[in-house]
Motif scaffolding. Structure first.
Motif, PDB file in Angstrom:
ATOM      1  N   ASN A 613       0.916  -1.175  -0.092  1.00 48.73           N
ATOM      2  CA  ASN A 613      -0.140  -0.010  -0.009  1.00 48.73           C
ATOM      3  C   ASN A 613       0.856   1.200  -0.085  1.00 48.73           C
ATOM      4  OD1 ASN A 613       1.044  -0.215   2.504  1.00 48.73           O
ATOM      5  ND2 ASN A 613      -1.080  -0.159   3.729  1.00 48.73           N
ATOM      6  N   ARG A 614       2.219   1.160  -0.578  1.00 44.36           N
ATOM      7  CA  ARG A 614       2.799   2.209  -0.519  1.00 44.36           C
ATOM      8  C   ARG A 614       2.322   3.338  -1.707  1.00 44.36           C
ATOM      9  NH1 ARG A 614       6.288  -1.543  -0.102  1.00 44.36           N
ATOM     10  NH2 ARG A 614       7.502  -1.831   1.764  1.00 44.36           N
ATOM     11  N   GLY A 615       1.513   4.166  -1.276  1.00 46.43           N
ATOM     12  CA  GLY A 615       1.109   5.303  -2.149  1.00 46.43           C
ATOM     13  C   GLY A 615      -0.097   4.978  -2.970  1.00 46.43           C
ATOM     14  N   MET A 616      -0.744   5.803  -3.451  1.00 44.72           N
ATOM     15  CA  MET A 616      -1.991   5.673  -4.151  1.00 44.72           C
ATOM     16  C   MET A 616      -1.813   6.142  -5.351  1.00 44.72           C
ATOM     17  SD  MET A 616      -4.272   4.950  -1.642  1.00 44.72           S
ATOM     18  CE  MET A 616      -5.884   5.092  -2.287  1.00 44.72           C
ATOM     19  N   PHE A 617      -1.453   5.088  -6.172  1.00 44.14           N
ATOM     20  CA  PHE A 617      -1.270   5.674  -7.792  1.00 44.14           C
ATOM     21  C   PHE A 617      -1.937   4.908  -8.866  1.00 44.14           C
ATOM     22  CE2 PHE A 617       1.658   2.716  -6.522  1.00 44.14           C
ATOM     23  CZ  PHE A 617       2.140   2.055  -7.728  1.00 44.14           C
ATOM     24  N   GLU A 618      -2.021   5.568 -10.002  1.00 46.96           N
ATOM     25  CA  GLU A 618      -2.505   4.741 -10.950  1.00 46.96           C
ATOM     26  C   GLU A 618      -1.464   4.254 -11.767  1.00 46.96           C
ATOM     27  OE1 GLU A 618      -5.413   7.148 -12.828  1.00 46.96           O
ATOM     28  OE2 GLU A 618      -6.442   7.417 -11.084  1.00 46.96           O
ATOM     29  N   TYR A 619      -1.357   2.822 -11.955  1.00 39.17           N
ATOM     30  CA  TYR A 619      -0.160   2.451 -12.569  1.00 39.17           C
ATOM     31  C   TYR A 619       0.159   3.143 -14.067  1.00 39.17           C
ATOM     32  CZ  TYR A 619      -0.574  -1.270  -9.115  1.00 39.17           C
ATOM     33  OH  TYR A 619      -0.863  -1.980  -8.099  1.00 39.17           O
ATOM     34  N   GLY A 620      -0.998   3.515 -14.662  1.00 34.87           N
ATOM     35  CA  GLY A 620      -0.846   4.020 -16.111  1.00 34.87           C
ATOM     36  C   GLY A 620      -0.138   5.234 -16.141  1.00 34.87           C
ATOM     37  N   ASN A 621       0.197   6.034 -14.832  1.00 35.49           N
ATOM     38  CA  ASN A 621       0.579   7.233 -14.792  1.00 35.49           C
ATOM     39  C   ASN A 621       2.179   7.197 -14.497  1.00 35.49           C
ATOM     40  OD1 ASN A 621      -1.530   8.956 -15.624  1.00 35.49           O
ATOM     41  ND2 ASN A 621      -2.482   8.382 -13.570  1.00 35.49           N
ATOM     42  N   LEU A 622       2.903   6.177 -14.442  1.00 38.57           N
ATOM     43  CA  LEU A 622       4.231   6.064 -13.871  1.00 38.57           C
ATOM     44  C   LEU A 622       4.824   6.764 -15.060  1.00 38.57           C
ATOM     45  CD1 LEU A 622       4.650   2.408 -12.757  1.00 38.57           C
ATOM     46  CD2 LEU A 622       4.369   4.686 -11.225  1.00 38.57           C
ATOM     47  N   LYS A 623       5.884   7.635 -14.359  1.00 35.23           N
ATOM     48  CA  LYS A 623       6.901   8.067 -15.310  1.00 35.23           C
ATOM     49  C   LYS A 623       8.373   8.193 -14.688  1.00 35.23           C
ATOM     50  CE  LYS A 623       7.908  12.772 -15.873  1.00 35.23           C
ATOM     51  NZ  LYS A 623       7.797  14.051 -15.755  1.00 35.23           N
ATOM     52  N   ASP A 624       9.202   7.777 -15.711  1.00 35.00           N
ATOM     53  CA  ASP A 624      10.555   7.574 -15.352  1.00 35.00           C
ATOM     54  C   ASP A 624      11.098   9.066 -15.305  1.00 35.00           C
ATOM     55  OD1 ASP A 624      13.213   6.837 -14.955  1.00 35.00           O
ATOM     56  OD2 ASP A 624      13.629   6.268 -16.941  1.00 35.00           O
ATOM     57  N   ILE A 625      11.814   9.577 -14.226  1.00 35.99           N
ATOM     58  CA  ILE A 625      12.316  10.809 -14.160  1.00 35.99           C
ATOM     59  C   ILE A 625      13.591  11.095 -14.991  1.00 35.99           C
ATOM     60  CG2 ILE A 625      13.114  12.841 -12.371  1.00 35.99           C
ATOM     61  CD1 ILE A 625      11.661  11.370 -10.528  1.00 35.99           C
TER      62      ILE A 625
END
Ligand code: GLC
Length: 657
Positions: A613-625
């Motif tokens: 449960n680390r973080g509430m995120f939508e997988y589709g929005n991952l970005k590599d900095i």
């Protein structure tokens, strides 16, 4: 805390101190002295209290601190005050260092100053210039055998050149790190000459014995540092007709810190270089500072007390100056060099992370991160206001100093696994593209270490030789992957000169009789500046490495979660090829970054559910900095290409992990 004995001693010292010091207005100095005196007194007393001249030595110690304070330039004093106010300044992710030899990088110190724009181009803002002090003409252990602690070796410059370099660096927002070789002098140092001439005072600066009785006792438990070139720990001195302790090379005489005069001299030397503008002092070989029969003469409690005393004294005179501990010892021992307590038992603010370095080389050879994970999990937590120096290569060999228990937990047999690593990196193992050489082979114990440049160890040299574009590409990717690990882990990444353009092994040392026996010179190159120009030529390995690193350094500086506030958590992802950790931003709850690295040469995947449960995120929005792109996903599986690293965040505005 009010402590009667030390308070009254301080009063006496202030009464008896030289009139030229007493008459000065030294408010800041006295405030700090008052605050630190109790601890300084306790430590000095513990180490030297049984001596008749204890009080005299104590007065001398305070005089040295005060004199150096008086000589300290006003601009450095201002910097001290600024750093006292912002005392966590060095934990920031904005620092990125590089270590170099002045003559290898640019002929001399003046040349280094001219090349500062090149370092800035890459994003370096912490410059470690390796030993610059006077050393013997012939063999000098790469400058780590110092003949004069107050002067620069004329082959690289003079004190003016150091001052010019330090002020030019400061104007560019760069810090200067200089070496202090605390453990020994060269056999050409004045103290050695005077000891040889029979002066008792200077014989007491070293460990000198009439016969082999004591040396033989020591040898029973002391390991050998350079078993091939300098076996044993003592050298017979013809002039004195006595034995001298020389733990490293026969021409490096170990200093005797059970003599307070030695401590005070070396503190004075530290403060001298602090006053030349060094922001950070790299304290060489600190594990060796105290010798005791029946022990390995490494990591002794007194060695730690000496460092605590050194730190406390330096904080009185030059509080803005940091210490780096160069202690390449067992993982549990290294963290002790930060000190036991941030206030009353502080040692060095920064320490070489030799454990992480060796573990990364293990992961590259095995394409497996079991031992890396195990080793990191076993590292004791470090103090706050302390940080790692994370590095891949340096001027020394790679020692395989992992913990045996960790090797076993990772599923290997310790001796066989170490042998595999030496074989792998020295190219003896089938399928290994590495071109290293064994260093420090000890036939009695079976130990061995590894020499070689980063690029040659990861296979760039063999790939170029066989004109194999795929292998070249692979080596470049491994070089970038490894650097991504030191840029994101927590701590200051310390790059090594030449690695930013993929410099290969330099074999020219073989033509120099003073170097030929020491293959660490493979990785102490003379930079080929024509080759460095190829960093502007699209598609060359130099360009791909240099640009990759430049981009990585710039990205790191913009990620506050990469600052070191002990804000890292390893994540178990059940895929042995991946190394995954979570960096949180202590000040911005949504600023977390997920670091994912694939050490294998085939694509791997990771179940994002492993994040729990680390973080509430939508997988589709991952970005590599780093790349600015979104990684490939299949449902909740993240796909990680061969030797790829990701610094992932949630790209939705205002939403991080
Ligand atoms: C440090 C240096 C190394 C040197 C040794 C003795 O470990 O990094 O190069 O040989 O100290 O001074």
């Amino acid at each position: 805390m009010y402590e009667q004995v030390s308070h009254s001693l301080l009063n006496q010292i202030l009464d008896e101190i030289k009139p030229e010091i007493r008459e000065r207005d030294l408010r800041h100095f006295y405030t700090r002295l008052g605050a630190n005196f109790y601890v300084i007194h306790q430590l000095f007393h513990y180490l030297y209290g049984k001596r008749e001249d204890f009080k005299k030595q104590m007065i001398h110690l305070v005089e040295v601190m005060a004199t150096r304070y008086i000589q300290r330039h006003i601009s450095l004093k201002q910097l001290d005050s600024e750093r006292e106010r912002d005392h966590n300044w060095f934990l920031s992710q904005e620092w990125v260092g590089m270590a170099l030899y002045a003559d290898g990088f640019a002929d001399d110190l003046q040349g280094v100053e001219k090349k500062l724009p090149y370092l800035q181009e890459l994003g370096i803002n912490m410059l470690h210039v390796m030993p610059v002090m006077v050393c013997p003409e012939g063999a000098s252990d790469g400058g780590y055998a110092v003949s004069d602690f107050r002067n620069v070796d004329p082959r690289v410059g003079n004190l003016d050149a150091i001052n010019i370099l330090s002020s030019s660096a400061r104007k560019r927002g760069m810090l200067l790190i200089l070496d202090m070789v605390l453990n020994h002098t060269s056999d050409e140092h004045e103290w050695v000459q005077r000891a040889r001439a029979g002066e008792k005072k200077y014989q007491d600066y070293f460990y000198i014995f009439d016969n082999r009785d004591v040396p033989d006792m020591f040898e029973e438990t002391m390991p050998e540092i350079f078993p091939e070139t300098s076996p044993g720990n003592f050298t017979w001195d013809e002039t004195m007709q006595k034995w001298v302790m020389t733990v490293f090379n026969h021409y490096q005489w170990d200093l005797n810190y059970s003599n307070p005069a030695v401590f005070i001299e070396m503190l004075d030397n530290n403060l001298f270089w602090a006053n030349q503008g060094a922001d950070v002092l790299r304290l060489d070989a600190v594990a060796f500072l105290w010798k005791k029969i029946g022990t390995t003469c490494q990591n002794e409690r007194e060695a730690h007390l000496i460092l605590q005393l050194m730190k406390d004294c330096c904080q009185v005179t030059a509080p803005g100056v940091l210490f780096i501990a160069e202690a390449i010892v067992a993982p549990v021992e290294i963290t002790k060099y930060f000190g036991e307590d941030a206030v009353i038992a502080k040692e060095c603010e920064i320490a070489y992370n030799a454990t992480y370095m060796a573990l990364l080389w293990d992961a590259v050879a095995t394409k497996n991160t079991q031992l890396l994970r195990q080793g990191i999990q076993s590292l004791p937590t470090k103090l706050d206001r302390a940080t790692w120096l994370n590095y891949l290569r340096c001027h020394d060999d790679i020692g395989l100093g992992f913990d045996d228990a960790d090797i076993v937990r990772a599923g290997y047999q310790p001796a066989a696994h170490r042998q595999f690593l030496v074989d792998y990196y020295t190219g003896r193992y089938n399928d290994s593209p590495a071109r290293g050489q064994p260093f420090g082979v000890n036939h009695k114990t079976g130990d061995a270490r590894i020499s070689g440049s980063l690029a040659s160890l990861v296979g760039l040299e063999s790939a170029i030789e066989s004109n194999d574009d795929i292998a070249i590409e692979r080596s470049v990717k491994v070089i970038l992957l490894m650097h991504s690990m030191i840029c994101s882990f927590g701590g200051i990444p310390l790059l090594y000169y030449g690695d930013e353009i993929g410099t290969l092994n330099d074999r020219s040392f073989l033509n120099d009789e003073n170097k030929a026996g020491d293959n660490r010179w493979l990785q102490r190159p003379k930079i080929d500046w024509e080759r460095a120009e190829r960093r502007h030529q699209h598609g060359t390995p130099e360009q791909r490495i240099f640009n990759g690193l430049k981009k990585m350094i710039a990205a790191r500086k913009g990620i506050p979660a990469f600052a070191d506030f002990n804000n890292r958590e390893l994540i178990d992802v059940e895929n042995p090829h991946l190394f995954v950790f979570w960096r949180t931003d202590p000040f911005v709850p949504l600023g977390s970054v997920l670091v994912v690295c694939n050490f294998d040469d085939s694509p791997q995947y990771m179940e994002l559910s492993a994040l729990g449960n680390r973080g509430m995120f939508e997988y589709g929005n991952l970005k590599d900095i780093y790349s600015g792109e979104s990684p490939r996903l299949f449902k909740d599986q993240l796909v990680v290409p061969p030797f790829q690293f990701y610094w992932l965040t949630d790209e939705r505005p205002d939403v991080g992990f």
